[in-house]
Design an enzyme around this catalytic site. Structure first.
Site, mmCIF file in Angstrom:
data_model
loop_
_atom_site.group_PDB
_atom_site.id
_atom_site.type_symbol
_atom_site.label_atom_id
_atom_site.label_comp_id
_atom_site.label_asym_id
_atom_site.label_seq_id
_atom_site.Cartn_x
_atom_site.Cartn_y
_atom_site.Cartn_z
ATOM 1 N N CYS A 26 38.489 45.841 26.419
ATOM 2 C CA CYS A 26 37.867 44.539 26.622
ATOM 3 C C CYS A 26 37.865 44.288 28.125
ATOM 4 C CB CYS A 26 38.603 43.452 25.848
ATOM 5 S SG CYS A 26 40.327 43.244 26.311
ATOM 6 N N HIS A 531 36.094 34.677 31.380
ATOM 7 C CA HIS A 531 36.212 35.257 30.039
ATOM 8 C C HIS A 531 35.807 34.171 29.050
ATOM 9 C CE1 HIS A 531 37.926 37.167 26.476
ATOM 10 N NE2 HIS A 531 38.117 38.266 27.175
#
Length: 610
Positions: A26, A531
Site C-alpha cells: 500500500c 492517504h
C-alpha cells in the site's frame, strides 16, 4: 537508504522466498502473506535499516513509509517478478483465525453506538445520584430511553454488521431479525404462541446478540439458495419474500431459543469465573493488556464485552482492567516526560500521556512504552496492582467505552455508590504506581545529541488544508500505524467534500496505482503524504480519480484527487483523509486547527525546518 540491501534483509527475515505466498504493497507498507508466519523474525525486521515498524496478524506488514515503492520493486526483483501489487491468492487461514475475524467484524462496529448510549445513561445516573435530575421526571426517562436505545436494538445492529460481513442484503437481514423484536411478536410470545402446531418459547429478543447472529447466518444461506434458483425477472421480490418466509419461522422455532440459551450459558460462565477468580483475573488481564493492544489481540475481548453488557447490563472484567491499564500508560508517560532529556521524546510522552488519561493508549504504547522495556515493565506492574484492586473491590463498568477521566461516569452505579469511588481509587493507584516505577526505572538511551532549540531554523511553511472537513488529532485516526506517528507527523481530516487539493506549491513525488494515496514535496523540502481513507487500497481504485502524475509540478489549490466519500463508506471503509509530513526528522510540525472545521483556504500545518 540502500534499497537492495533493505529488500534482501526483509526477504531473509520473513523466512526467505519459499515462505512468501503473496506480496502486495500500500502507500506505506509491504504486505506479505506467508506460508508459515512463525518463520518471520519480527524483531530482526524492526532493526532493519529503512523499516519503521512491523505488524503481524493475518498478513506480515512491514512498514517502510515513503520509500515503499522502491523497496517493493527490489523485493519483487529478488523474488523473480512473480507478484502483483493489487491482487493475489488468499492464504488458507486456520479455522480459529476465520472465526475470530468473523466475530470481531460483527462486534467492533457496534462499539461507538453502545459507548455513546452507555455514557449518556451513566451521566444521567450520576445526575440522579447527586440530586441534579430526578429519575422520576419525564426528562430523565426520555434521555434514559435515548441512552438505552443502542442496547435495546442490539439485535438490529448485529443484523446489520453480520449481513455486511457476509455480503448479503442488509435491509432484508434487518427485517428478519426485526420480526423477532416487534412489540406485537413479544406480546404474542408472552401469551403462549404456536406456529403450525409447534409451540414457540417465550423469549424477549430485545438486547439479545446470539439469536440475531444465528438468524442472519441462516438468512445468508437462504438468500444464496433462492438467488440461485429464482428467475431473474422476479428475483427482486421473490428472493427477499422466500428468505423471510423461511428464516423467521426457523428463527422463532430453533435459532432464537438456541442463541438465547447460548447467551445465558455464556453469562453464567462469566459470572462463575469472576466469582471464583475475580481479582486475580482482573489483575492479570490488566497486566497483559499492553501486549494485547500492541498485537491487536484486545479486539478479541470486544465480543465478550458486548455480550456481557447485553446479558448482564454491566461488564465485570475487561473495563476495570482497561481502566487500570489506560491510567498506568498515562502515569508512565508523564514520568518519562519528566526524566528524559530528549526534547522530541518529552513532547511525544506528554501528548501520549494526556491521550492515555482520556482512554486512548495507542500513542503511548507505540510512541513510548514498547520502545523501552523498563517503561513496559512499569506499566505492566502498575496495571497488575491497579487491576487487582479493581477486582478486589468488584467495580463494574456500565458503558462500553475506553475508560479514562472523561468517561469515569461509566462506573456510576445507583445500587452501589462506592463503585464510582473505587474506580477513582483504581485510577489513583494505577497512575501513582506507574509514575513511580517509570521514574525510578527509566533511563534515556545513549544516542547522538539532538539539535538544540538555538539551532532550529524557524522558517515556517504554513500549509493549508487539502480538503474541507473537520480536523482530528493524528492519535484519533483509526489506524495504529498512522495514529502512533510512526509514518509521520500531521493530522486526520474527516472530509465534507470529495476533492483533495494541493495545500502548497510543490512536486508530486508518488501517485499510488490505486489512486487513494499520493506524495507531495513542498518548496522547503517537506515530504507530505496524503492517504484518503483507511484500508482503501482494497478498493483497487474504485471511487478515485487522480488529476496528476508523478513528477508534475503543482500550484497551491490545484485539484489532485477526486474521491467518492459515499462509496468509501458504503463499502465499509473509514473515509478519513490522513495528512502527514513523513520526513519528520528534519521538520518541526505543528497543528494549527485541531478539532476545527476547515476549508481549502484554512491554515492547517506549520512546518519548520530543524
Amino acid at each position: 537508504m540502500d534499497y537492495k540491501k533493505t529488500a534482501k534483509e526483509i526477504v531473509e527475515l520473513v523466512g526467505g522466498k519459499e515462505n512468501i505466498a503473496h506480496l502486495e504493497h500500500c502507500s506505506t507498507r509491504l504486505r506479505f502473506t506467508l506460508n508459515d508466519d512463525s518463520k518471520a523474525d519480527v524483531a530482526g525486521l524492526e532493526q532493519t535499516e529503512g523499516v519503521i515498524g512491523v505488524r503481524q496478524n493475518v498478513q506480515c506488514q512491514v512498514i517502510i513509509g515513503n520509500d515503499v515503492v522502491e523497496v517493493y520493486d527490489e523485493v519483487v526483483s529478488l523474488l523473480g517478478g512473480s507478484f502483483s501489487t493489487t491482487a493475489g491468492p488468499k492464504k488458507k487461514q486456520k479455522i480459529g483465525s476465520v472465526i475470530l475475524d468473523f466475530v470481531i467484524s460483527i462486534f467492533q462496529p457496534l462499539v461507538p453506538a453502545i459507548a455513546g448510549g452507555g455514557v449518556l445513561k451513566s451521566l444521567l445516573l450520576l445526575a440522579s445520584i447527586m440530586g441534579i435530575l430526578s429519575d422520576q421526571s419525564q426528562t430523565y426517562q426520555i434521555l434514559n430511553m435515548i441512552g438505552g436505545a443502542p442496547l435495546y436494538f442490539l439485535p438490529i445492529l448485529v443484523a446489520m454488521t453480520t449481513a455486511n460481513k457476509l455480503k448479503v442484503n442488509q435491509l432484508v437481514a434487518v427485517s428478519a431479525v426485526g420480526a423477532l423484536i416487534l412489540p406485537e411478536m413479544t406480546a404474542l410470545l408472552a401469551e403462549g404462541a404456536n406456529f403450525m402446531g409447534f409451540g414457540l418459547e417465550n423469549i424477549a429478543y430485545a438486547s439479545q446478540v446470539f439469536p440475531a447472529i444465528l438468524t442472519v447466518l441462516f438468512y445468508a444461506q437462504a438468500e444464496k439458495l433462492f438467488t440461485k434458483f429464482s428467475p431473474k425477472p422476479i428475483r427482486i421480490f421473490f428472493v427477499p419474500m422466500m428468505s423471510l418466509l423461511i428464516t423467521v419461522p426457523i428463527a422463532l422455532l430453533i435459532l432464537g431459543p438456541l442463541g438465547y440459551n447460548v447467551g445465558t450459558a455464556f453469562s453464567t460462565v462469566i459470572v462463575s469465573l469472576y466469582n471464583h477468580f475475580g481479582w486475580v483475573a482482573t489483575g492479570l488481564l490488566a497486566a497483559v493488556l499492553p501486549l494485547m493492544v500492541v498485537t491487536g489481540m484486545h479486539k478479541a475481548m470486544i465480543p465478550y464485552a458486548v455480550s456481557s453488557m447485553s446479558e448482564l447490563g454491566a461488564e465485570l472484567l475487561y473495563l476495570p482492567a482497561s481502566l487500570a491499564h489506560n491510567i498506568s500508560e498515562s502515569g508512565a508517560c508523564f514520568a518519562v516526560a519528566l526524566k528524559t532529556k530528549s526534547r522530541k521524546l518529552r513532547s511525544t510522552a506528554i501528548s501520549a500521556g494526556i491521550s492515555a488519561l482520556f482512554g486512548i493508549t495507542e500513542p503511548a504504547l507505540y510512541g513510548v512504552t514498547i520502545l523501552n522495556k523498563k517503561v513496559l515493565y512499569s506499566v505492566m506492574a502498575s496495571s497488575l496492582i491497579g487491576g487487582a484492586f479493581a477486582g478486589i473491590t468488584a467495580i463494574k463498568g456500565f458503558a462500553l467505552v475506553g475508560p479514562g477521566i472523561a468517561s469515569i461516569t461509566m462506573f456510576a452505579d445507583k445500587n452501589n455508590a462506592m463503585n464510582l469511588v473505587w474506580a477513582f481509587v483504581t485510577m489513583g493507584i494505577s497512575f501513582v504506581a506507574s509514575f513511580v516505577f517509570a521514574l525510578v526505572m527509566y533511563k534515556d538511551k545513549v544516542t547522538e545529541s539532538e539539535p538544540s532549540e538555538a539551532t532550529i531554523n524557524l522558517e515556517d511553511a504554513v500549509v493549508t488544508s487539502p480538503v474541507a472537513g473537520r480536523v482530528i488529532p493524528l492519535a484519533e485516526v483509526k489506524d495504529d500505524v498512522f495514529s502512533s506517528g510512526m509514518v509521520g507527523s500531521g493530522v486526520g481530516i474527516i472530509p465534507e467534500e470529495n476533492l483533495l487539493v494541493a495545500p502548497e506549491d510543490g512536486e508530486i513525488t508518488m501517485v499510488f496505482e490505486t489512486q487513494h494515496a499520493l506524495g507531495l514535496k513542498t518548496k522547503n523540502g517537506a515530504e507530505i503524504l496524503f492517504h484518503i481513507g483507511i484500508d482503501t487500497v482494497q478498493l483497487n481504485g474504485e471511487g478515485f480519480e487522480t488529476f496528476v502524475k508523478q513528477g508534475d509540478t503543482v500550484k497551491k489549490g490545484q485539484p489532485l484527487v477526486a474521491f467518492d466519500r459515499d462509496l468509501i463508506k458504503e463499502k465499509g471503509f473509514d473515509d478519513t483523509v490522513i495528512f502527514v509530513v513523513t520526513n519528520q526528522d528534519k521538520y518541526d510540525v505543528k497543528t494549527l486547527n485541531n478539532h476545527e472545521q476547515v476549508n481549502n483556504q484554512s491554515d492547517l500545518l506549520a512546518i519548520a525546518s530543524l
